[in-house]
Design an enzyme around this catalytic site. Structure first.
Site, short mmCIF file in Angstrom:
data_model
loop_
_atom_site.label_atom_id
_atom_site.label_comp_id
_atom_site.label_asym_id
_atom_site.label_seq_id
_atom_site.Cartn_x
_atom_site.Cartn_y
_atom_site.Cartn_z
N LYS A 29 -8.84 6.59 -4.43
CA LYS A 29 -7.88 5.96 -3.50
C LYS A 29 -8.55 5.72 -2.16
O LYS A 29 -7.88 5.64 -1.13
CB LYS A 29 -6.64 6.86 -3.33
CG LYS A 29 -5.82 7.01 -4.61
CD LYS A 29 -5.12 5.72 -4.99
CE LYS A 29 -4.33 5.88 -6.28
NZ LYS A 29 -3.75 4.60 -6.74
N ALA A 66 -9.68 4.93 3.93
CA ALA A 66 -8.83 3.73 3.98
C ALA A 66 -7.58 3.94 4.82
O ALA A 66 -6.67 3.12 4.79
CB ALA A 66 -8.44 3.32 2.56
N LEU A 68 -4.03 5.72 6.35
CA LEU A 68 -2.78 6.28 5.83
C LEU A 68 -2.59 5.89 4.36
O LEU A 68 -2.81 4.73 4.00
CB LEU A 68 -1.62 5.71 6.65
CG LEU A 68 -0.21 6.04 6.21
CD1 LEU A 68 0.11 7.50 6.49
CD2 LEU A 68 0.80 5.15 6.93
N LEU A 70 -0.62 4.40 2.00
CA LEU A 70 0.51 3.49 2.19
C LEU A 70 1.61 3.72 1.16
O LEU A 70 2.76 3.34 1.39
CB LEU A 70 0.03 2.04 2.14
CG LEU A 70 -0.85 1.63 3.34
CD1 LEU A 70 -1.56 0.31 3.07
CD2 LEU A 70 -0.02 1.54 4.62
N GLY A 113 -5.85 4.75 9.83
CA GLY A 113 -5.90 6.18 10.09
C GLY A 113 -7.29 6.77 9.91
O GLY A 113 -7.60 7.83 10.46
N GLU A 116 -8.68 6.46 13.16
CA GLU A 116 -8.04 7.46 14.03
C GLU A 116 -8.67 8.84 13.82
O GLU A 116 -8.93 9.58 14.78
CB GLU A 116 -6.53 7.50 13.76
CG GLU A 116 -5.85 6.20 14.16
CD GLU A 116 -4.34 6.25 13.99
OE1 GLU A 116 -3.87 6.33 12.83
OE2 GLU A 116 -3.64 6.23 15.01
N GLU A 136 -3.10 -1.98 10.60
CA GLU A 136 -1.69 -1.73 10.94
C GLU A 136 -1.03 -2.99 11.47
O GLU A 136 0.12 -3.30 11.13
CB GLU A 136 -1.59 -0.65 12.03
CG GLU A 136 -1.91 0.76 11.56
CD GLU A 136 -3.38 1.13 11.68
OE1 GLU A 136 -4.23 0.21 11.70
OE2 GLU A 136 -3.69 2.33 11.73
N ARG A 139 -0.03 -5.18 8.76
CA ARG A 139 0.92 -4.56 7.81
C ARG A 139 2.30 -4.39 8.44
O ARG A 139 3.18 -3.74 7.87
CB ARG A 139 0.42 -3.19 7.34
CG ARG A 139 -1.00 -3.17 6.82
CD ARG A 139 -1.10 -2.86 5.34
NE ARG A 139 -2.49 -2.79 4.92
CZ ARG A 139 -3.18 -3.80 4.41
NH1 ARG A 139 -2.60 -4.97 4.21
NH2 ARG A 139 -4.45 -3.66 4.07
N GLY A 144 -0.37 5.52 14.42
CA GLY A 144 0.51 6.68 14.61
C GLY A 144 -0.25 7.99 14.59
O GLY A 144 0.33 9.06 14.69
C1 1HE Z 1 -4.85 2.86 -1.17
C2 1HE Z 1 -5.18 2.66 0.19
C3 1HE Z 1 -4.26 3.13 1.17
C4 1HE Z 1 -6.78 1.86 -1.02
N1 1HE Z 1 -3.12 3.70 0.74
N2 1HE Z 1 -3.72 3.45 -1.53
N3 1HE Z 1 -4.90 1.12 5.41
C5 1HE Z 1 -5.10 -0.13 4.98
O1 1HE Z 1 -4.30 -1.02 5.16
C6 1HE Z 1 -6.36 -0.34 4.17
C7 1HE Z 1 -5.99 -0.59 2.74
N4 1HE Z 1 -7.15 -0.56 1.86
C8 1HE Z 1 -8.07 -1.57 1.80
O2 1HE Z 1 -8.05 -2.53 2.56
C9 1HE Z 1 -9.09 -1.46 0.72
O3 1HE Z 1 -8.62 -0.55 -0.26
C10 1HE Z 1 -10.48 -0.94 1.21
C11 1HE Z 1 -11.16 -2.01 2.07
C12 1HE Z 1 -10.36 0.36 1.98
C13 1HE Z 1 -11.37 -0.64 -0.02
O4 1HE Z 1 -11.40 -1.80 -0.88
P1 1HE Z 1 -11.84 -1.61 -2.39
O5 1HE Z 1 -11.91 -3.00 -3.01
O6 1HE Z 1 -13.07 -0.78 -2.48
O7 1HE Z 1 -10.69 -0.73 -3.11
P2 1HE Z 1 -9.23 -1.20 -3.62
O8 1HE Z 1 -9.39 -1.83 -4.97
O9 1HE Z 1 -8.51 -1.98 -2.60
O10 1HE Z 1 -8.48 0.19 -3.72
C14 1HE Z 1 -8.77 1.14 -4.75
C15 1HE Z 1 -7.52 1.96 -4.98
O11 1HE Z 1 -7.22 2.69 -3.77
C16 1HE Z 1 -6.30 1.10 -5.25
O12 1HE Z 1 -5.45 1.84 -6.09
P3 1HE Z 1 -5.42 1.56 -7.68
O13 1HE Z 1 -4.47 2.58 -8.21
O14 1HE Z 1 -4.97 0.14 -7.84
O15 1HE Z 1 -6.85 1.76 -8.16
C17 1HE Z 1 -5.64 0.96 -3.89
O16 1HE Z 1 -4.26 0.69 -3.98
C18 1HE Z 1 -5.90 2.35 -3.31
N5 1HE Z 1 -5.86 2.35 -1.86
N6 1HE Z 1 -6.38 2.04 0.25
C19 1HE Z 1 -2.87 3.86 -0.56
N7 1HE Z 1 -4.49 2.99 2.46
C20 1HE Z 1 -1.04 7.61 11.10
S1 1HE Z 1 -0.71 6.02 10.95
C21 1HE Z 1 -2.07 5.26 10.25
C22 1HE Z 1 -1.67 3.92 9.78
C23 1HE Z 1 -2.64 3.32 8.85
O17 1HE Z 1 -3.66 3.89 8.51
S2 1HE Z 1 -2.25 1.76 8.27
C24 1HE Z 1 -3.69 1.22 7.50
C25 1HE Z 1 -3.70 1.58 6.04
#
Ligand code: 1HE
Length: 262
Positions: A29, A66, A68, A70, A113, A116, A136, A139, A144
């Site tokens: 993840k 990656a 929080l 989500l 995060g 962060e 964020e 999205r 946070g």
């Molecule tokens: C996740 C998450 C996640 C991956 N929560 N499951 N963060 C984001 O918006 C970033 C979201 N993630 C991405 O943009 C990409 O995953 C990456 C650039 C980090 C990596 O890409 P990649 O191609 O290597 O991996 P993938 O195919 O996108 O993800 C692999 C798996 O991880 C997949 O799950 P699967 O069951 O389909 O294999 C994804 O759904 C899962 N995954 N990132 C949940 N973030 C205190 S407030 C903080 C607020 C925030 O951090 S918001 C920003 C959140």
């Protein structure tokens, strides 16, 4: 200290276990931070053994983190959101204002995060695969986990605003240029470099490390007059420690290393 969470591995490095290596181990993840993992980070940094003088945090797999998880966001209402954010604050405060300096060893995604978490550390070492973003903004949410406080201190509010408004992604070289990392190293060597730095930090007088973690950030935010006063107090406490006296004496007797350029 045993591992308290399956997605967080804690090991100890050095002859006297003086460096803790804390690894996010949820690569499937992309080391996304769910509540359990955030609490495990809090507990780990709150309970580091007294032998530990410095720590390194890194992530298993292709990415540092990656952000929080989500999948946990969808059911939360407004008041639960406040408590959730405060939980992150408490956990990352244990990293930033804990007992030892913490070095983040970065590679791949350092986003949301994940950035962060990295910005709560005292030093960031990034390899060339590193990239930084704050998705964020796109999205429909906001930072946070203390990002609104810590990230502008590193890069300024204007750059953070741009990252969140436009989804801008910084690569490793630009990240170093603007201050997201202090070190940029070849691919795959961030942990090695971070452990080397941690080993060096572990040899500092504990009072010096304490002053850098707890006094310097406060002084930097005080009005100059207050800051100078606090600095004088901190300086007098640090220099009066027996260890400081010994170290200065060793230099004067030619027994301590000189400052040399690399
Ligand atoms: C996740 C998450 C996640 C991956 N929560 N499951 N963060 C984001 O918006 C970033 C979201 N993630 C991405 O943009 C990409 O995953 C990456 C650039 C980090 C990596 O890409 P990649 O191609 O290597 O991996 P993938 O195919 O996108 O993800 C692999 C798996 O991880 C997949 O799950 P699967 O069951 O389909 O294999 C994804 O759904 C899962 N995954 N990132 C949940 N973030 C205190 S407030 C903080 C607020 C925030 O951090 S918001 C920003 C959140």
């Amino acid at each position: 200290m045993s591992n308290s969470h399956p997605d967080l591995n804690v090991s100890f490095v050095g002859e006297h276990n003086q460096v803790a290596l804390v690894r996010l181990t949820r690569p499937a993840k992309r080391n996304a931070l769910n509540d359990g993992l955030i609490l495990a980070i809090r507990d780990t940094f709150q309970n580091l053994p007294s032998s530990v003088r410095a720590a390194v945090i890194d992530g298993e797999g292709e990415h540092f983190c990656a952000g929080l998880d989500l999948s946990e966001l969808s059911e939360r209402d407004a008041s639960e959101g406040v408590f959730h954010s405060r939980m992150w604050h408490a956990a990352l405060e244990c990293v930033e204002k804990g007992t030892v300096p913490v070095i983040a060893a970065l590679h791949g995604a350092v986003v949301g995060g994940g950035l962060e978490l990295a910005s709560a550390c005292h030093i960031r070492v990034a390899d060339e695969s590193t990239f930084y973003a704050l998705p964020e903004g796109t999205r429909g949410i906001f930072v946070g986990g203390g990002g609104a406080v810590r990230i502008p201190r590193l890069i300024g509010a204007a750059r953070m605003t741009d990252m969140m408004l436009t989804g801008r992604v910084y690569n490793a070289a630009d990240g170093e240029r603007i201050g997201l990392s202090q070190y940029l190293v070849p691919n795959g060597t961030a942990v090695e470099k971070a452990l080397e730095l941690a080993g060096r930090i572990a040899t500092n007088a504990p009072m010096t490390n304490f002053a850098l973690m707890h006094a310097l950030p406060r002084i930097a935010e005080q009005p100059a007059d207050h800051g100078l006063f606090t600095e004088a107090l901190m300086a007098s406490i640090a220099q009066s420690a027996p260890e400081a006296k010994e170290r200065v004496r060793a230099f004067l007797e030619g027994k301590a290393a000189k400052v040399r350029k690399d």
